[in-house]
Write a protein that holds these residues in place. Structure first.
Motif, PDB file in Angstrom:
ATOM      1  N   TYR A   6      10.061  83.950  64.748  1.00  0.00           N
ATOM      2  CA  TYR A   6       8.990  84.258  63.794  1.00  0.00           C
ATOM      3  C   TYR A   6       8.796  85.759  63.583  1.00  0.00           C
ATOM      4  O   TYR A   6       7.691  86.252  63.440  1.00  0.00           O
ATOM      5  N   ILE A   7       9.913  86.486  63.541  1.00  0.00           N
ATOM      6  CA  ILE A   7       9.841  87.945  63.415  1.00  0.00           C
ATOM      7  C   ILE A   7       9.182  88.369  62.108  1.00  0.00           C
ATOM      8  O   ILE A   7       8.424  89.335  62.073  1.00  0.00           O
ATOM      9  N   LYS A   8       9.433  87.639  61.034  1.00  0.00           N
ATOM     10  CA  LYS A   8       8.826  88.005  59.749  1.00  0.00           C
ATOM     11  C   LYS A   8       7.305  87.819  59.801  1.00  0.00           C
ATOM     12  O   LYS A   8       6.549  88.642  59.291  1.00  0.00           O
ATOM     13  N   LEU A   9       6.855  86.763  60.461  1.00  0.00           N
ATOM     14  CA  LEU A   9       5.427  86.522  60.632  1.00  0.00           C
ATOM     15  C   LEU A   9       4.813  87.597  61.522  1.00  0.00           C
ATOM     16  O   LEU A   9       3.739  88.134  61.229  1.00  0.00           O
ATOM     17  N   ARG A  10       5.503  87.945  62.582  1.00  0.00           N
ATOM     18  CA  ARG A  10       5.018  88.992  63.496  1.00  0.00           C
ATOM     19  C   ARG A  10       4.891  90.336  62.759  1.00  0.00           C
ATOM     20  O   ARG A  10       3.934  91.078  62.957  1.00  0.00           O
ATOM     21  N   ARG A  11       5.873  90.637  61.925  1.00  0.00           N
ATOM     22  CA  ARG A  11       5.840  91.899  61.174  1.00  0.00           C
ATOM     23  C   ARG A  11       4.688  91.916  60.176  1.00  0.00           C
ATOM     24  O   ARG A  11       4.054  92.952  59.972  1.00  0.00           O
ATOM     25  N   LEU A  12       4.424  90.792  59.535  1.00  0.00           N
ATOM     26  CA  LEU A  12       3.307  90.715  58.598  1.00  0.00           C
ATOM     27  C   LEU A  12       1.984  90.924  59.331  1.00  0.00           C
ATOM     28  O   LEU A  12       1.097  91.638  58.839  1.00  0.00           O
ATOM     29  N   SER A  47      -2.794  72.467  59.793  1.00  0.00           N
ATOM     30  CA  SER A  47      -4.049  73.233  59.750  1.00  0.00           C
ATOM     31  C   SER A  47      -3.858  74.661  60.270  1.00  0.00           C
ATOM     32  O   SER A  47      -4.505  75.599  59.782  1.00  0.00           O
ATOM     33  N   GLU A  48      -2.962  74.850  61.234  1.00  0.00           N
ATOM     34  CA  GLU A  48      -2.686  76.190  61.766  1.00  0.00           C
ATOM     35  C   GLU A  48      -1.952  77.038  60.735  1.00  0.00           C
ATOM     36  O   GLU A  48      -2.285  78.205  60.516  1.00  0.00           O
ATOM     37  N   ILE A  49      -0.950  76.434  60.101  1.00  0.00           N
ATOM     38  CA  ILE A  49      -0.201  77.154  59.066  1.00  0.00           C
ATOM     39  C   ILE A  49      -1.133  77.541  57.922  1.00  0.00           C
ATOM     40  O   ILE A  49      -1.113  78.677  57.437  1.00  0.00           O
ATOM     41  N   THR A  50      -1.974  76.605  57.524  1.00  0.00           N
ATOM     42  CA  THR A  50      -2.916  76.859  56.432  1.00  0.00           C
ATOM     43  C   THR A  50      -3.856  78.007  56.787  1.00  0.00           C
ATOM     44  O   THR A  50      -4.093  78.906  55.966  1.00  0.00           O
ATOM     45  N   ALA A  51      -4.386  78.002  57.996  1.00  0.00           N
ATOM     46  CA  ALA A  51      -5.314  79.056  58.428  1.00  0.00           C
ATOM     47  C   ALA A  51      -4.627  80.421  58.458  1.00  0.00           C
ATOM     48  O   ALA A  51      -5.195  81.425  58.002  1.00  0.00           O
ATOM     49  N   ILE A  52      -3.407  80.472  58.966  1.00  0.00           N
ATOM     50  CA  ILE A  52      -2.679  81.740  59.033  1.00  0.00           C
ATOM     51  C   ILE A  52      -2.353  82.235  57.630  1.00  0.00           C
ATOM     52  O   ILE A  52      -2.504  83.426  57.330  1.00  0.00           O
ATOM     53  N   CYS A  53      -1.934  81.337  56.759  1.00  0.00           N
ATOM     54  CA  CYS A  53      -1.637  81.728  55.374  1.00  0.00           C
ATOM     55  C   CYS A  53      -2.870  82.290  54.686  1.00  0.00           C
ATOM     56  O   CYS A  53      -2.779  83.270  53.938  1.00  0.00           O
ATOM     57  N   GLY A  64       7.732  78.899  53.691  1.00  0.00           N
ATOM     58  CA  GLY A  64       8.992  78.618  54.374  1.00  0.00           C
ATOM     59  C   GLY A  64       9.620  79.845  55.003  1.00  0.00           C
ATOM     60  O   GLY A  64      10.204  79.771  56.084  1.00  0.00           O
ATOM     61  N   GLU A  65       9.494  80.977  54.360  1.00  0.00           N
ATOM     62  CA  GLU A  65      10.072  82.212  54.883  1.00  0.00           C
ATOM     63  C   GLU A  65       9.439  82.617  56.212  1.00  0.00           C
ATOM     64  O   GLU A  65      10.099  83.217  57.058  1.00  0.00           O
ATOM     65  N   TYR A  66       8.162  82.296  56.382  1.00  0.00           N
ATOM     66  CA  TYR A  66       7.438  82.697  57.582  1.00  0.00           C
ATOM     67  C   TYR A  66       7.439  81.642  58.679  1.00  0.00           C
ATOM     68  O   TYR A  66       7.440  81.981  59.862  1.00  0.00           O
ATOM     69  N   PHE A  67       7.422  80.365  58.306  1.00  0.00           N
ATOM     70  CA  PHE A  67       7.268  79.310  59.303  1.00  0.00           C
ATOM     71  C   PHE A  67       8.498  78.434  59.509  1.00  0.00           C
ATOM     72  O   PHE A  67       8.598  77.745  60.518  1.00  0.00           O
ATOM     73  N   PHE A  68       9.431  78.443  58.573  1.00  0.00           N
ATOM     74  CA  PHE A  68      10.620  77.593  58.679  1.00  0.00           C
ATOM     75  C   PHE A  68      11.873  78.392  58.374  1.00  0.00           C
ATOM     76  O   PHE A  68      12.678  77.989  57.526  1.00  0.00           O
TER      77      PHE A  68
END
Length: 77
Positions: A6-12, A47-53, A64-68
């Motif tokens: 999840y490097i892209k999510l971490r960077r965001l 619900s976790e993905i929705t909250a983070i988004c 998809g780019e961030y979670f899959f």
């Protein structure tokens, strides 16, 4: 050395000035649960993905780019 999951999510998160604790507080996701997910040791709940988004302003067409990322690259999830 293996690439961090999840490097892209971490960077965001970092770009928005948030650490794991702050994201946990803003999303209502338990700190330890969030840590497990970020280290690819547990499945994300919708619900976790929705909250983070919502908090990180990730548009629906970029989820998809961030979670899959494996699916995005054509690999199996």
């Amino acid at each position: 050395m293996a690439k961090k999951p999840y490097i892209k999510l971490r960077r965001l998160m970092e770009d928005q000035g948030l650490n794991q604790g702050e994201l946990s507080a803003l999303t209502g996701i338990n700190y330890n649960t969030l840590g497990k997910h970020l280290n690819d040791r547990g499945d994300w709940l919708f619900s976790e993905i929705t909250a983070i988004c919502r908090v990180l302003h990730i548009p629906q067409d970029k989820i998809g780019e961030y979670f899959f990322p494996r699916v995005e690259k054509g690999e199996s999830a």
